[in-house]
Design a protein around this motif. Structure first.
Motif, PDB file in Angstrom:
ATOM      1  N   ALA A   1       0.828  -1.203   0.000  1.00 52.19           N
ATOM      2  CA  ALA A   1       0.000   0.000   0.000  1.00 52.19           C
ATOM      3  C   ALA A   1       0.868   1.261   0.000  1.00 52.19           C
ATOM      4  CB  ALA A   1      -0.921  -0.009   1.211  1.00 52.19           C
ATOM      5  N   LYS A   2       1.943   1.238   0.767  1.00 53.70           N
ATOM      6  CA  LYS A   2       2.833   2.402   0.841  1.00 53.70           C
ATOM      7  C   LYS A   2       3.412   2.736  -0.528  1.00 53.70           C
ATOM      8  CE  LYS A   2       6.772   4.206   3.485  1.00 53.70           C
ATOM      9  NZ  LYS A   2       7.709   3.924   4.605  1.00 53.70           N
ATOM     10  N   LYS A   3       3.823   1.707  -1.253  1.00 52.99           N
ATOM     11  CA  LYS A   3       4.398   1.913  -2.583  1.00 52.99           C
ATOM     12  C   LYS A   3       3.368   2.482  -3.552  1.00 52.99           C
ATOM     13  CE  LYS A   3       6.777  -0.576  -6.307  1.00 52.99           C
ATOM     14  NZ  LYS A   3       7.314  -1.917  -6.723  1.00 52.99           N
ATOM     15  N   LEU A   4       2.160   1.932  -3.543  1.00 54.17           N
ATOM     16  CA  LEU A   4       1.122   2.403  -4.458  1.00 54.17           C
ATOM     17  C   LEU A   4       0.665   3.813  -4.106  1.00 54.17           C
ATOM     18  CD1 LEU A   4      -1.056  -0.824  -4.816  1.00 54.17           C
ATOM     19  CD2 LEU A   4       0.492   0.155  -6.511  1.00 54.17           C
TER      20      LEU A   4
ATOM     21  N   ASN B   1     -12.815  -1.765   4.033  1.00 58.17           N
ATOM     22  CA  ASN B   1     -12.691  -2.292   2.681  1.00 58.17           C
ATOM     23  C   ASN B   1     -11.762  -1.379   1.886  1.00 58.17           C
ATOM     24  OD1 ASN B   1     -14.300  -0.471   0.671  1.00 58.17           O
ATOM     25  ND2 ASN B   1     -15.705  -0.733   2.390  1.00 58.17           N
ATOM     26  N   TYR B   2     -11.038  -1.943   0.945  1.00 60.44           N
ATOM     27  CA  TYR B   2     -10.001  -1.199   0.252  1.00 60.44           C
ATOM     28  C   TYR B   2     -10.488   0.142  -0.293  1.00 60.44           C
ATOM     29  CZ  TYR B   2      -6.887  -5.328   0.127  1.00 60.44           C
ATOM     30  OH  TYR B   2      -6.067  -6.377   0.447  1.00 60.44           O
ATOM     31  N   GLN B   3     -11.578   0.129  -1.037  1.00 57.52           N
ATOM     32  CA  GLN B   3     -12.006   1.360  -1.699  1.00 57.52           C
ATOM     33  C   GLN B   3     -12.438   2.425  -0.695  1.00 57.52           C
ATOM     34  OE1 GLN B   3     -14.732   0.890  -4.991  1.00 57.52           O
ATOM     35  NE2 GLN B   3     -15.413   3.018  -4.899  1.00 57.52           N
ATOM     36  N   GLY B   4     -13.271   2.045   0.268  1.00 65.28           N
ATOM     37  CA  GLY B   4     -13.736   3.024   1.241  1.00 65.28           C
ATOM     38  C   GLY B   4     -12.605   3.548   2.110  1.00 65.28           C
ATOM     39  N   ALA B   5     -11.685   2.670   2.477  1.00 73.08           N
ATOM     40  CA  ALA B   5     -10.562   3.076   3.326  1.00 73.08           C
ATOM     41  C   ALA B   5      -9.635   4.027   2.590  1.00 73.08           C
ATOM     42  CB  ALA B   5      -9.793   1.841   3.790  1.00 73.08           C
TER      43      ALA B   5
ATOM     44  N   VAL C   1      -5.839  14.636  -0.808  1.00 71.03           N
ATOM     45  CA  VAL C   1      -5.393  14.197  -2.125  1.00 71.03           C
ATOM     46  C   VAL C   1      -6.604  13.817  -2.962  1.00 71.03           C
ATOM     47  CG1 VAL C   1      -4.212  12.329  -3.366  1.00 71.03           C
ATOM     48  CG2 VAL C   1      -3.107  13.427  -1.420  1.00 71.03           C
ATOM     49  N   SER C   2      -6.595  14.231  -4.217  1.00 70.90           N
ATOM     50  CA  SER C   2      -7.647  13.845  -5.144  1.00 70.90           C
ATOM     51  C   SER C   2      -7.144  12.673  -5.974  1.00 70.90           C
ATOM     52  CB  SER C   2      -8.002  15.014  -6.070  1.00 70.90           C
ATOM     53  OG  SER C   2      -8.984  14.629  -7.008  1.00 70.90           O
ATOM     54  N   GLY C   3      -7.817  11.546  -5.873  1.00 71.41           N
ATOM     55  CA  GLY C   3      -7.374  10.361  -6.606  1.00 71.41           C
ATOM     56  C   GLY C   3      -8.519   9.408  -6.843  1.00 71.41           C
ATOM     57  N   ASP C   4      -8.302   8.434  -7.675  1.00 69.28           N
ATOM     58  CA  ASP C   4      -9.309   7.437  -8.008  1.00 69.28           C
ATOM     59  C   ASP C   4      -9.189   6.279  -7.016  1.00 69.28           C
ATOM     60  OD1 ASP C   4     -10.934   5.489  -9.088  1.00 69.28           O
ATOM     61  OD2 ASP C   4     -10.370   5.907 -11.169  1.00 69.28           O
ATOM     62  N   ALA C   5      -9.976   6.350  -5.958  1.00 66.36           N
ATOM     63  CA  ALA C   5      -9.889   5.341  -4.897  1.00 66.36           C
ATOM     64  C   ALA C   5     -10.276   3.960  -5.406  1.00 66.36           C
ATOM     65  CB  ALA C   5     -10.782   5.737  -3.723  1.00 66.36           C
ATOM     66  N   ALA C   6     -11.255   3.903  -6.288  1.00 60.98           N
ATOM     67  CA  ALA C   6     -11.700   2.612  -6.805  1.00 60.98           C
ATOM     68  C   ALA C   6     -10.600   1.930  -7.606  1.00 60.98           C
ATOM     69  CB  ALA C   6     -12.950   2.781  -7.655  1.00 60.98           C
TER      70      ALA C   6
ATOM     71  N   GLY D   1     -11.691  -8.329   0.214  1.00 57.88           N
ATOM     72  CA  GLY D   1     -11.171  -7.009  -0.113  1.00 57.88           C
ATOM     73  C   GLY D   1     -11.077  -6.114   1.107  1.00 57.88           C
ATOM     74  N   THR D   2     -10.956  -6.712   2.287  1.00 58.99           N
ATOM     75  CA  THR D   2     -10.827  -5.962   3.534  1.00 58.99           C
ATOM     76  C   THR D   2      -9.354  -5.797   3.876  1.00 58.99           C
ATOM     77  OG1 THR D   2     -12.926  -6.872   4.320  1.00 58.99           O
ATOM     78  CG2 THR D   2     -11.479  -5.883   5.965  1.00 58.99           C
ATOM     79  N   TYR D   3      -8.965  -4.612   4.287  1.00 55.54           N
ATOM     80  CA  TYR D   3      -7.566  -4.308   4.567  1.00 55.54           C
ATOM     81  C   TYR D   3      -7.107  -4.987   5.846  1.00 55.54           C
ATOM     82  CZ  TYR D   3      -3.247  -1.574   4.659  1.00 55.54           C
ATOM     83  OH  TYR D   3      -1.926  -1.189   4.647  1.00 55.54           O
ATOM     84  N   GLY D   4      -6.304  -6.028   5.705  1.00 48.28           N
ATOM     85  CA  GLY D   4      -5.670  -6.672   6.847  1.00 48.28           C
ATOM     86  C   GLY D   4      -6.517  -7.657   7.615  1.00 48.28           C
ATOM     87  N   SER D   5      -7.708  -7.961   7.148  1.00 39.53           N
ATOM     88  CA  SER D   5      -8.569  -8.917   7.842  1.00 39.53           C
ATOM     89  C   SER D   5      -9.702  -9.295   6.894  1.00 39.53           C
ATOM     90  CB  SER D   5      -9.140  -8.311   9.135  1.00 39.53           C
ATOM     91  OG  SER D   5      -9.993  -7.223   8.852  1.00 39.53           O
TER      92      SER D   5
END
Length: 220
Positions: free
Chosen positions: A27-30, A51-55, A65-70, A138-142
């Motif tokens: 995640a840090k790299k991306l 979940n990845y997208q919401g988080a 930051v403005s970015g494409d979370a999806a 798709g849950t971050y870490g669990s």
């Protein structure tokens, strides 16, 4: 009446494999490419357990930051699962095999869940009695409570007779909501999380951990 099977579902990627660190590094790299410098505090506040997208959307909002979370969520999902597929087989140690054998020898069904390559992991474990189960969470870490229930039902287990072995406090809570007992496996990256509610908390899956699970399941 047939006797119901007792079981253990192991969240391999975050208990045996150090998936929490792999996920953080991925995640840090991306996120760096989006202008976000991820650190442990930001991960804990905005990513862990979501979940990845919401988080990621929440994190973007927090740091402005403005970015494409999806799109980034899809990229993170694919990159992490690929890393797990590459690293998981080599993480199968003699200690883990002894842990699994101690459960199997007492008639407990062992399901090993992974976001990586389930057949490759099964080959590394090398025991046909073990079920390796693909969990695409798709849950971050669990994973969420419904994933634990799905793992039970897919593998012919009942929640009340199954123990979850999970590598996060979020996973412990999700397993409890699903109606399961839970063992937490703690490493340095997740030591800040609340593992309250777990029947047992350990730092490695070995024969001693297997004995604790047998006590939890009331298997003699």
């Amino acid at each position: 009446m047939a006797r119901l099977t007792k079981g253990v579902i192991v969240e391999f990627d975050f208990t045996v494999l150090d998936g929490a660190t792999i996920l953080f590094d991925t995640a840090k790299k991306l996120l760096k490419s989006c202008g976000v410098t991820l650190d442990a505090r930001l991960e804990a506040m905005h990513l862990a357990g979501g979940n990845y997208q919401g988080a990621i959307a929440e994190l973007f909002g927090r740091v402005g930051v403005s970015g494409d979370a999806a799109a980034l969520a899809r990229e993170l999902h694919a990159a992490f699962n690929s890393a797990v597929a590459e690293k998981a087989p080599a993480a199968v140690s003699a200690t883990f095999k002894n842990f699994v054998k101690a459960l199997l020898d007492k008639g407990v069904k062992v399901v090993v869940a992974t976001r990586g390559n389930a057949p490759a992991l099964a080959a590394a474990i090398g025991d046909a009695r073990v079920v390796c189960y693909a969990e695409p969470s798709g849950t971050y870490g669990s994973c969420k409570w419904d994933a634990w229930k799905r793992a039970c039902h897919t593998n012919g287990l009942h929640e009340m007779l199954t123990a979850a072995v999970t590598g996060s406090g979020f996973g412990v809570k999700a397993a409890l909501v699903a109606g399961m007992s839970a063992m937490g496996v703690v490493n340095d990256h997740v030591a800040w999380q609340d593992f309250g509610g777990a029947d047992e908390v350990v730092d490695t899956l070995d024969k001693k951990a297997a004995e604790a699970l047998l006590r939890m399941l009331k298997v003699s």
